[in-house]
Design an enzyme around this catalytic site. Structure first.
Site, PDB file in Angstrom:
ATOM      1  N   CYS A 207      -4.225   7.125 -13.332  1.00  0.00           N
ATOM      2  CA  CYS A 207      -5.541   6.479 -13.243  1.00  0.00           C
ATOM      3  C   CYS A 207      -5.453   5.068 -12.652  1.00  0.00           C
ATOM      4  CB  CYS A 207      -6.190   6.413 -14.617  1.00  0.00           C
ATOM      5  SG  CYS A 207      -5.672   7.701 -15.747  1.00  0.00           S
TER       6      CYS A 207
ATOM      7  N   CYS B  91      -8.891   3.393 -15.646  1.00  0.00           N
ATOM      8  CA  CYS B  91      -8.969   4.338 -16.762  1.00  0.00           C
ATOM      9  C   CYS B  91      -9.999   3.878 -17.799  1.00  0.00           C
ATOM     10  CB  CYS B  91      -7.591   4.499 -17.385  1.00  0.00           C
ATOM     11  SG  CYS B  91      -7.472   5.949 -18.459  1.00  0.00           S
TER      12      CYS B  91
ATOM     13  N   LYS C 221     -10.897   2.931 -20.880  1.00  0.00           N
ATOM     14  CA  LYS C 221     -11.116   1.745 -21.726  1.00  0.00           C
ATOM     15  C   LYS C 221     -10.987   0.460 -20.953  1.00  0.00           C
ATOM     16  CE  LYS C 221     -11.614   4.734 -24.742  1.00  0.00           C
ATOM     17  NZ  LYS C 221     -11.403   5.782 -23.728  1.00  0.00           N
TER      18      LYS C 221
ATOM     19  N   CYS D 114      -9.941  10.301 -13.536  1.00  0.00           N
ATOM     20  CA  CYS D 114     -10.351  11.702 -13.678  1.00  0.00           C
ATOM     21  C   CYS D 114     -11.576  11.957 -12.802  1.00  0.00           C
ATOM     22  CB  CYS D 114     -10.615  12.016 -15.138  1.00  0.00           C
ATOM     23  SG  CYS D 114      -9.097  11.969 -16.111  1.00  0.00           S
TER      24      CYS D 114
ATOM     25  N   SER E  14     -14.418  13.114 -25.108  1.00  0.00           N
ATOM     26  CA  SER E  14     -14.033  12.791 -23.745  1.00  0.00           C
ATOM     27  C   SER E  14     -15.256  12.981 -22.860  1.00  0.00           C
ATOM     28  CB  SER E  14     -12.932  13.747 -23.314  1.00  0.00           C
ATOM     29  OG  SER E  14     -12.848  13.772 -21.915  1.00  0.00           O
TER      30      SER E  14
END
Ligand code: FES
Length: 548
Positions: A43, A116, A118, A188, A464
């Site tokens: 990521c 990514c 967070k 993602c 998720s």
């Protein structure tokens, strides 16, 4: 007085000379470049490279770049393991790290490179705390993988485990998919949490439109990163601070983007957290109310067929913004970091002829209802339903209660959860987990087994962005704090009514009182270290699970 000209800062100068800086460099504005690079995940794998390009832009615009790094935790790599507990905790650690570096080094301006899940809200939180001129650079999505003549993402990977459990796929198929699902660096590859938050950064005004949605491995990303370095000097010259950007109207526009693009439920948690850091009042119900009236105009996975790269090719978040603006859904009295107005963003938007990823508000992909916020006797402080634009529904069913994600996953894979059940997974909240693990192993198994629409999942953990199905998370108060979800027993009737926005435990009050009196808080998993500090300070999911 700058370091170069201050006689008493000679010791500091000696260390800057040691790094190759000149007196002229020290007289220029310093721009901190916070990279969330780690070599542990795809990521954020491009961030070191991007940081160098941002530094080039900073130098070109007359500043002195100073790069530094933070930690980052991959949600996918830790999913379904105890390591997942570190994910939400890392949001606070990353925010604290950027804040600490900003305070220590007194940067004149800041660029945060994030990818990514967070890392994006963490940077926003740190920007709000430091309140120095700052720009966010979202590093971009992964390309989709290709498997058996179709585009695939990490979502297919997780659902393959459920398909394996019911015999539709064998282990060889799963392994083959694993080798092909993720073809390189990037986040993602659809409207999961990272890309949801990347779009939020654009709509909130902290990131320039047209940069974040360039895929991580596209050559254009490097030039865009250089432009972000130049923008950092421009926001410094104009003294545009996060406190000017982060207003109630900016938050409204960010929520509209989540709703219109069918975004991740994690955005609820993160928007609440950013609002708290910016000193803005935002109630969880306001997010639900906005999602109730904004139709879904993009056909992105997990609720549609397209990937993030399809969105970029179609016209990106600029095109989405232009559609929303045309329909009067954006508040225009806001500051965007690059100085443009919504009219400028709309004018600059380019639509690829024939694209079918971004629809109009008048003829949306789905009706309103990306998310809904429910309350009721099982969630007095609220919870979040991932509605995904589906029609409102009512569901009553017997509770199947599990005290951890692992217990529940085993029961599903063993065929012990049936259509009509309401699965309760508790002690997975902010303090109880700790860290609100995402239930992707469970939702993937349910969807893979064909139970995604017939089993409701209720948890004080979270989901998720990949998750879909009848999923209700962020139940507050959490079980660890003695919330009603701690009192549910196998066989109790649980009722969900998405239209009425309620989640109720149909057990009489006297019985609940008896159970409440007998309830004891389970032992903490961690008595030392980072989790212990986190458990002692983290608040409710309905307030963004921020640490105070
Ligand atoms: Fe990092 Fe999905 S796990 S973006």
């Amino acid at each position: 007085m700058n370091i170069a000209d201050d006689p008493d800062r000679a010791p500091a100068r000696s260390h800057l000379y040691a790094m190759g800086l000149t007196d002229d460099d020290m007289r220029r504005p310093t721009v901190g470049i916070a990279s969330t690079w780690t070599g542990t995940m795809p990521c954020n794998l491009t961030h070191r490279d991007l940081a160098r390009h941002v530094a080039t832009g900073v130098r070109r615009a007359g500043g002195t770049p100073m790069e530094f790094n933070t930690v980052a935790v991959s949600d996918n790599l830790t999913m379904g393991t105890p390591g997942m507990r570190a994910s939400l905790v890392s949001r606070e650690v990353i925010a604290d790290s950027i804040e600490l570096m900003g305070r220590a080094h007194a940067f004149d301006a800041l660029v945060c490179i994030v990818g990514c899940d967070k890392t994006v809200p963490a940077a926003m939180m740190a920007m709000a705390r430091l309140d120095i001129p700052a720009v966010l650079l979202y590093s971009g999505s992964m390309m989709p993988g290709r498997w058996r003549d179709r585009d695939v993402t990490i979502q297919d990977m997780w659902e393959a485990l459920g398909e394996r459990a019911v015999g539709r796929l064998g282990q060889e198929d799963v392994d083959d998919l694993a080798r092909n699902a993720c073809p390189g660096a990037g986040t993602c590859a659809a409207q999961y949490t990272a890309n949801t938050m990347g779009a939020v950064a654009d709509f909130m005004g902290l990131a320039p439109f047209g940069v974040g949605d360039i895929p991580a491995v596209a050559a254009e990303k490097q030039g865009a990163a250089e432009r972000v370095g130049e923008i950092a000097l421009d926001v410094l010259a104009r003294d545009v601070r996060p406190s000017r950007i982060l207003t109630a109207d900016a938050l409204h526009n960010a929520i509209v983007s989540v709703a219109a693009m069918g975004g991740s439920t994690n955005a609820v948690l993160h928007l609440l957290a950013v609002a708290r850091e910016a000193g803005l009042d935002l109630a969880i119900d306001e997010i639900g109310a906005i999602c109730r009236r904004i139709p879904i105009v993009t056909g992105l996975k997990p609720s549609g067929p397209h990937t993030a790269v399809d969105l970029w090719r179609a016209g990106g978040t600029s095109l989405v913004a232009s559609r929303l603006r045309d329909a009067g859904l954006l508040r225009e009295n806001v500051t965007l970091v690059d100085g443009r107005s919504w009219a400028d963003v709309a004018a600059d938007a380019r639509e690829t002829p024939g694209q079918d990823v971004v629809a109009s508000v008048a003829e949306p992909v789905k009706g309103p209802g990306a998310l809904a916020v429910l309350r009721g006797s099982l969630a007095p402080d609220g919870c979040v339903l991932k509605l995904g634009g589906r029609a409102d529904f009512r569901r009553e069913g017997p509770a199947r209660v599990f005290d951890s994600e692992e217990e529940c996953f085993e029961a599903i894979q063993g065929g012990h959860v049936r259509a009509g059940d309401v699965v309760i997974v508790r002690y997975e909240g902010p303090a109880g987990g700790p860290g609100m693990r995402e239930m992707l192993s469970i939702t993937g198994a349910l969807v893979g087994q064909g139970l995604g629409d017939s089993v409701a999942l209720v948890t004080d953990g979270r989901f998720s962005g990949v998750s879909h199905g009848l999923v209700i998370g962020h139940v507050a108060p959490e079980a660890y704090q003695g919330g009603p979800i701690a009192l549910v027993r196998d066989g109790d009737t649980v009722a969900v009514d998405s239209g009425a926005e309620t989640l109720d435990l149909l057990v009489d009050e006297e019985e609940l009182e008896r159970r409440r009196a007998a309830w004891t808080r389970p032992e903490r998993l961690a008595e030392r270290g980072v989790f212990s500090k986190y458990v002692a300070t983290v608040g409710s999911a309905s307030d963004g699970a921020v640490t105070v």
